[in-house]
Design a protein around this motif. Sequence first.
Motif, short mmCIF file in Angstrom:
data_model
loop_
_atom_site.label_atom_id
_atom_site.label_comp_id
_atom_site.label_asym_id
_atom_site.label_seq_id
_atom_site.Cartn_x
_atom_site.Cartn_y
_atom_site.Cartn_z
N CYS B 6 0.88 -1.17 0.00
CA CYS B 6 0.00 0.00 0.00
C CYS B 6 0.92 1.22 0.00
N HIS B 8 0.45 3.98 1.00
CA HIS B 8 0.24 4.80 2.20
C HIS B 8 0.67 4.08 3.48
N CYS B 9 0.44 2.78 3.55
CA CYS B 9 0.68 2.04 4.80
C CYS B 9 1.90 1.13 4.75
N HIS B 57 -7.41 -0.89 0.09
CA HIS B 57 -6.87 -1.32 1.38
C HIS B 57 -7.97 -1.16 2.44
N CYS B 61 -6.05 1.86 5.37
CA CYS B 61 -6.34 3.28 5.15
C CYS B 61 -7.54 3.52 4.26
#
Lengths: 206, 98, 997
Positions: B6, B8-9, B57, B61
Amino acid sequence: MPDTAPKIIRRSALDGHRHVGDFGTIKGGVPGIVIQERRALSIVHLDAWADQVVACGKAIEKACGTAPAADPVKASEKNDTTVLWVGPNRWLIVEPESRDLFATLSADVTDDLATLTDQGHSRVCWRITGPNMRDLLAKGSTIDFDQSQFIPGDCVGTLLSHFTTVLHCRGDDTVDIYAARSFAVDLDHWLTSSSLEYGLWVLEPA
Amino acid sequence: MLRLTCPHCGPRDQVEFNYGGDATVAVPDLAADEQTWFDAVYIRENPRGPHTEFWQHVAGCRQWIRIKRNTQTHEILAYGAATGPMSDDPTGNGGTDK
Amino acid sequence: MSNQSNRLGGFGHINRSKPIKFSFDGKSYMGFEGDTLASALMANDVKLVARSFKYHRPRGIFSAGAEEPNALVSLREGARQEPNTRATVAELYDGLVANSQNRWPNLKYDTQAINQLIAKFIPAGFYYKTFMGPFSSTKMWMIFEGFIRKAAGMGTASGLADPDRYERSQAHCDVMVIGAGPAGLSAALTAAETGARVVLVDENPVLGGRLRQERMEIDGKPAYDWAMATAASLQAMPNVRILTRTTAFGYYDDNLIGCIEKVADHFPVPPDNLPRQRWWKIRAKQVVLATGALEQPLVFGNNDRPGIMLAGAVRAYINDFGVLPGRRAVIFTNNDDAYRTALDLLAAGASVQAVVDARSAPESDLINAVRAKGVEILMGHAVTNTHGHFALQSVEVTPLVGGVSRDISCDLLAISGGWQPALHLSSQTGAKAVWNPDSCCFLPGAPKWAERSAGSSAGQFSLYACLSEGHVRGVEAAVAAGFKSEKSWTVPTVEIEKPARTEALWEAPDAGGHPKKFVDHQDDVSSDDVRLAHREGFISVEHLKRYTTLGMGTDQGKTSNITGLAIMASLRGEPIQAVGTTTFRPPYTPIAIGAMGGSEIGQHYRPRRRTPMQDWHMERAGEMLPAGMWERPRHYPAHKGETLREAYIRETAQTRKSAGICDVTTLGKIDVQGPDAAEFLNRLYANGFAKLPVGKARYGLMLREDGYVYDDGTTSRLSENHFVMTTTTANAVPVMAKMEYYLQVVWPDLKVKIVSVTEQYAAIAVAGPNSRKIMQKIVDLDISNEAFPFMGCAPCMAAGVPSRLFRISFSGELAFEINVPSDYGQYIWDALVEAGKEFDMVPYGLEALGNMRIEKGHVAGSELDGRTTAEDLGLGKMLSKQKDFIGKALAYREGFVADPRKKLVGLVPVDGKSSLPNGSQIIESADSKPPVKMLGHVTANGFSPELNTPMALALLEGGLTHEGDIVIVANPLKGLSIPAKVTNPVFVDPEGKRLHA
Ligand SMILES: [Zn+2]
């Protein structure tokens, strides 16, 4: 409202389902896991406009004493307030219920900076401490919970068993678990039954 | 089980994501005609080899992301946010949103 | 009680200070801690342990490990009974109960052994041929199946629920080492010394692998000492996690290794709240496969008798368990390794009658060492037959080139066909195994994922190679994972061997007669069966496997696949590489279904969601019904004898007469905020939302991109830039995901934020003519019709709690819905119930909820089935002509507008009594002859107390053009054929007066 109105009762999702006491295989009097529900929280979901993130951070700092952590997947804390990262430009601001957090935030975090949504009743929070905290989490999530990888301040959204959760690492052996209210009883069962082999204390809620 | 990154994560197991379909097909303008919409809704390549697809996801997030995956070998070749450029570091340790 | 007559003094690593009592087939025996069931049985001279699968031939213990094809027993009793357990890997514990299986009435007098006499009539493919040939009818198969299943089989399951708990766990590491023999220990140690996080797994309870089973030396001391010292060093390292009793059974994408840890299999009952087993998913950056090798048998006449055993297994029983498998042994081999067995047997005091070596004239130090002990070595010979029934008595030995056979008396035949690397995990990744003619085995193919093999699993069979290659691969893996190797390492001193070459002997010849030669012991597949498959055209290995069942047993052909395919290769006249192997699939060894389920079983099979009022419902509801992940009350019986039907009709009637209360928390609620919120909703919904005034709610209809109806709900405007939207319970999650998709992917320019507030609010509907009076008691808002008209919404205080009030209705009655923060849900519910007492307000469940919506002709999930258009549901007018929205472009396609489509109608039975079951087909006439044209189907049905008749909603071809017609509602499954009249789908209050009251 008539004066005879009953006393307002705030009832957590776990009320009536909590079994306080010592359970499982406690070795040498020391439990591997201690579970305590953190009850009656104020939680505000804050979603910043992408071009206002910096200004929004300052506004949050003004209202809560701490800006969100600069990095994703991180939390920041000041006194009783915790700012949890839950997605890009999105945070959950969490406090024990003591003031009108939503109103306080609304005053500083204006419409042009972010949208705010009250989520104070939408989540249940467990504080888990103990030497087996990481073993317990590893039973449910595919995150790497090694001490070198999941460190204090980390704040990850993940699947724990089959529950969507936010895990906020608060210390080497302390984590706060946030989950949706409707799953609370089932997740509590998973947490407690998975802790039996380590020995478990369930405390009265904080 | 795949390990998807991901943007972001960071890298997470496949169980945290929902598959979101072919990311090479653009949703047409709402005013577009029937044929354009028909093609967008129904016409799909089914490549053996590299393919860019959407995943969401959902356990993390909640962001829609793109993953370039070799459909034959399951090798992950690149990842990216919902829009914008993709990273070709397939195992990127993520956590950087910038 | 037996006296362990075969136990050896001075050998083995068992704990003689811990004697253990166990039973086999009802007889008690003693063993020691550290024994397996197999070693303990052998210590007690129990040779016959099983009957074979098909022919019920007597079988003994064949191996000392996971590959065991013969010694399958039923372990434990009652609900914990575990059929088909390999005695060779079952750890002995005090009170262990084991029973033999596939025999009746007992092992010695197995009546089914008659199958041997008719063996020639039940060759490979017997079932297929018989039951696809003259006896092909299903009836014949059903008659025979019972007998066949009983005669050819395995153990039986207890049929009881497993009382033990199973769990899952996951781990991450830089380097995972699978197997803790010399190569694995060496790899793990060197990888760990770089600082890498190492996980070392081994299927045995103690580390050491083959080093525990051989009399070898490292640095001048027993190899076992080195293994123990290395294990101790690893255990002391904080960056090393050691999992014993753990089998890595599957190699999955992106270096995910599936393992089963047998946490408590060595206890009668799992102690200390431990799970019985744990399913580990280990994500490794790099993997070292040190899985060792599996010794392969030789194929010769009657090669399956008790007392015939793999040569390496004989050494394992002597050196690890201190058990002597036989006193007068013959060795039969095609390689040097089995000569060690001769030496170990001699050292343990047994006599070695002869070494029968299929090779013509090999020369090596090892052979000379055996020869020096005075053992007769028969080069260029093969064992061609064996004698004995329940135990081996003699073997027939024949020169391979000319000459006369002779019998050699013995009670043990140790055989070795060479060693095959255990390349299962490597092959599971898709790495194609490569045939190596020099060592007569397959080697792991080029890696597909981040793995490498070391030691004998890579075909490096000498101790020196295992230690040095383990080191090299361990360092290599750690470096690949990003670590630096700084420490220098010297390979410990071991004897360098120069073994003579292994020479293939896939099948010994016959020397008079034609005895059965088993290739696959577990499935009773003989070399004749392989030839039959070849004759009949089943020449690919995959066909060979399925036709003969070769390799299809619980052992997955660990001691049979290679021989089988080698025989096939020679029949085909092709090299072994060209014939190839069958596909390797997880699991490496059988695993319990319980372990796969983990703790997510029974009522925890999937998460269950609870509303804030769940306890109240569960106390009073007649039944809870799953609705997505929620469970909702179906009805609330007024008294014990009230049926579901009586209850829901009463709840419907009382709600329409006075008032009813219902928990509607499960509907999805989504907060939509931002300057473009109205524009966003306008694109999502088929009807207009841009002009919805603040303080108003509107029913919205959502289409899919393909133009079919997707979802519906009411959406309210709380302020200029703030809406709250509701979805159906079933679609709450997908609708949210789809909205996120549009905002993040398609229209990122829209300034809109959305977040689910389903969990934040308890939602309670109060419906019925008295609902206003009840609601007014708790809210601080004027909710008269003038001040708060139909479709109004407003914030308010309810019994002191900040809430949101909506005047919306699903029941068609005057109704209110209140949303309160969830922790106050029960409090407000109680307040409303109290307020409703004077009006005899009833709680109503899903059944009455559904019934009232049917009375009103409101569509729900059973009509929104993904095949209906807005027009089909009578909602065509909602599709806005003024704007573009999702699904519009495809909503007017040819097939969507062409008549006759099936459209929503109401149905009432002509007799006024018969109910019209959901799913019934609608046909024109009861006398129709097949094929009967199906005009539509019933989607929902109920009973209207107001009209005093059963009623239903249906999708009917032509829709309301048939209004007034009589059709037949046919339900052949229930034997029903009911005349019904087509009506308007709105049965009650068609003008909608009550909503506006
Ligand atoms: Zn994410």
